[in-house]
Write an enzyme that holds these catalytic residues in place. Sequence first.
Site, mmCIF file in Angstrom:
data_model
loop_
_atom_site.group_PDB
_atom_site.id
_atom_site.type_symbol
_atom_site.label_atom_id
_atom_site.label_comp_id
_atom_site.label_asym_id
_atom_site.label_seq_id
_atom_site.Cartn_x
_atom_site.Cartn_y
_atom_site.Cartn_z
ATOM 1 N N ASP A 193 0.816 -1.223 0.000
ATOM 2 C CA ASP A 193 0.000 0.000 0.000
ATOM 3 C C ASP A 193 0.852 1.276 0.000
ATOM 4 O O ASP A 193 0.564 2.228 0.725
ATOM 5 C CB ASP A 193 -0.948 0.022 1.197
ATOM 6 N N ASP A 226 -0.595 -4.420 -3.855
ATOM 7 C CA ASP A 226 -1.583 -3.341 -4.036
ATOM 8 C C ASP A 226 -0.938 -1.973 -3.779
ATOM 9 O O ASP A 226 -1.535 -1.111 -3.138
ATOM 10 C CB ASP A 226 -2.769 -3.528 -3.086
#
Length: 632
Positions: A172, A195
Site C-alpha cells: 500500500d 496493491d
Amino acid sequence: MAHFKSIFVLFLLCWCFTSVNAQHVNSYPKDGKVRDLKGKVQEDIVVAKDGTGDFLYIADALEAIRVYLPKPITVYIKEGVYKEKLEIPGTITNVTFRGDGPEKTIITYDDHTGKNYMDTFDSYTLLVWGNSLRFQDLTIQNTAGSVGQAVALHAEGDRLVFENCHFRGDQDTMFASGENSRQYYKDCYIEGTTDFIFGSATALFDNCEIHSKSNSYITAASTPEWVNYGYVFKDCKLTAAAGVDKVFLGRPWRDYAKTVFINCKMEDHVVAEGWNDWGRPQVKETTYYGEFGSTGPGANSSQRVDWAHQLSAEEAKQYTAENIFTGQTSQTNAYGFPWYGYQIDSSFNLEDSYNQLQKHFPDIQPVRNTAVAGVIEDNVDYKDLGYRRLKMDVFYPEHRQKDRLPGILMVHGGGWRSGHRSLQAPMAKALAKKGYVTAVMDYRLSLEAPYPAGVYDVKDAIKWLKSHAEKFGLDTNRVAISGGSAGGQLAALVAMTNGREAYESPSSGLTASASVHALIDMDGVLAFHHPESSEGTVAAEWLGGTYEEVPEIWDQASALHQLGEVAVPSLFLNSQYPRFHAGQDDMIKKLDKLGVYSEVHTFEACPHPFWLFRPWFGTTVNFVDGFLQKVW
C-alpha cells in the site's frame, strides 16, 4: 461510550505523531527570532535542515502558509532527510513543493497498521487534502518494511501533479484516492509489494517506472461506477526486483475498478493472464481492465484473461490527458494553461524527420546526440517559471587554454510549437570540440505561452551564460547566437534587438547584458509578412493571431523590421526552399548599408532541417567556425 473513547485516544495519538520533530513555533530561524506566522505567509518559502532557509521543518512551513492563497507560491525543500508525518489541509492551494531531486530531498516516516492501533489510512507519511498542488523532485517514503499496510502517500485532493517524484514503500505504498480527485504523475518512480497503487482517484501515470518488490499485485483500484476513468498508465516501464516472477497488473478492490495500460513496457515478472478477480468472479462483468500497445516479455495479449480488454487504436486515442481529466470546474490554472500541464507537441523530432526525408533523400543520415570525447557537458537550470524550470545544456572543451573562449547559444526549431533542445546538441558538441563554449536551451513554445515569452527566455539564457562565464571560461565579449528554422527566426530577432529593453523580461532578475555579437541563421525567416513568406497558422498560433488581426505583432517579431544601428555580423545558411529565407535579401542590403559583415551559403538539393543530417552537418559546422573566426 467505550468506542468513543478509543476513537478519541486514536485521535490524540495521531495528533502527537503529526507533531513529531516539528519546532512547535512558526519562526524564521535565520535571525533567531520567534515570530507568530501561522497562516500569514503568502510568499515563497525555503525549508532547510541546516538553518539556511526560512524553516527547519516542513510542518512549520505548512502551518505558516496563508489559507486559499491569492497567488501561487513555491515551498523549496532543500536537500536533506525530513522525518516528519505531514498533513496538507484542504485550505492550502496553489503551492508547488519542490525538492533538490528525489535522491536528495526525502520525506520519510515509518507508521504502519497495528502500530498504536493504527489502520491503513492513519499510516501515511504525507496526507494531501489540498487542491491545485504540485510536487517536484523529491521522495516520499514509508520505511516500516514488510509489516503490513504502510502508506507513503495518501492523496485525496483534486488537481494534484507529481513530477520526478519517488514513492518508496512495501504494501500500500500509494493511496491515490478520492471520488472527485484527479491526479497526474509524470516521470515518477513507484515501488512496493502488494496493491501498492490503490484507491478511487482518476489518475494518469505518464512515463513512470512501476517497480514490484515481491510476487503480488500492482494496482487495486476502487473506481466509483459513475467515473469514466480510473488508473491510466501511459508509456510506463514495469520492472521488478531479482527473483520476482509472478506479478498481476491489478485486482479490483471494488466492483467497478478501472485500470488501463497504454504503450507500456513490461518485463517478464508480469504473469501471462495479467489480471486477477480477487476471488470474486462476479466482478468480471463490472470491472474495466484494458491494454494497448504493451511491449516486452510480460506483454502477452493473447493469453490475458478473457474478461480484460485489448483496446483498438481508436479507443486508445481517447486516453488523452484532456479527456481523462475532464471536469465541471475550470481546467486552467493560475499560469493560464491546464492544471495538469501545458500541451507538449513532439511532432518535430529527429527520427520522424529522418523517416519522412529519406524517401526523397536516400543517402541522408541523422546525426544523433551522442557523447563526444574531450567535451564536457553540464546540465543546468537557467530560469525558474514557478511551475517549472527551463534547462540548458552547456558544452565546453575538457582541456581549456588560459584565454577565455568564444560562446554560441543555439536555439532549436519546430515551428514555435514543437522541437527540443537536444536537436541542436550534436552541433553544439562539434563546435565545442573546435574550441567554443556552446549551449542548447529550452524555451517556451506556443502551446505553453505565446510570443514574446520565448524571446524573453532566449535573452535570459544569454544573461545566465554571461553571469556564469567564469565557470565555463567564456569570453562575454564574443557570444554568438545560432538557430535553425523557428530557432533561426528567434536567433535573428534576439540579435537585432540588442539593448532593447522591450524585448527583455521585466522580471528577469539577471543583471548581465543580453547582447550578442554575431548571428548564425539556418533557414529562419526574417520577415513574417513578406512577398517571399508563406507563414500562416503555425506562426499565428505563436504570435497571437493572423497578420490581419495583429499586424503590429507580426512586424515586431520580424528581425528585418527591427534591424538598426545595433546590427551584428550575420551568417545565413540556406536550404533549397526560398520561403524559409523570407526577408533575407532585404536584410543583407540593410547590413551592407550599415557596413556590417554578412555571409550567405545555400545548399542545393537538401531538406529544410539540413543541419540535423549528413552530408550537410559537417559542412555546416565548418561554415559556422569559419565565419566566427573571420568576425572575431
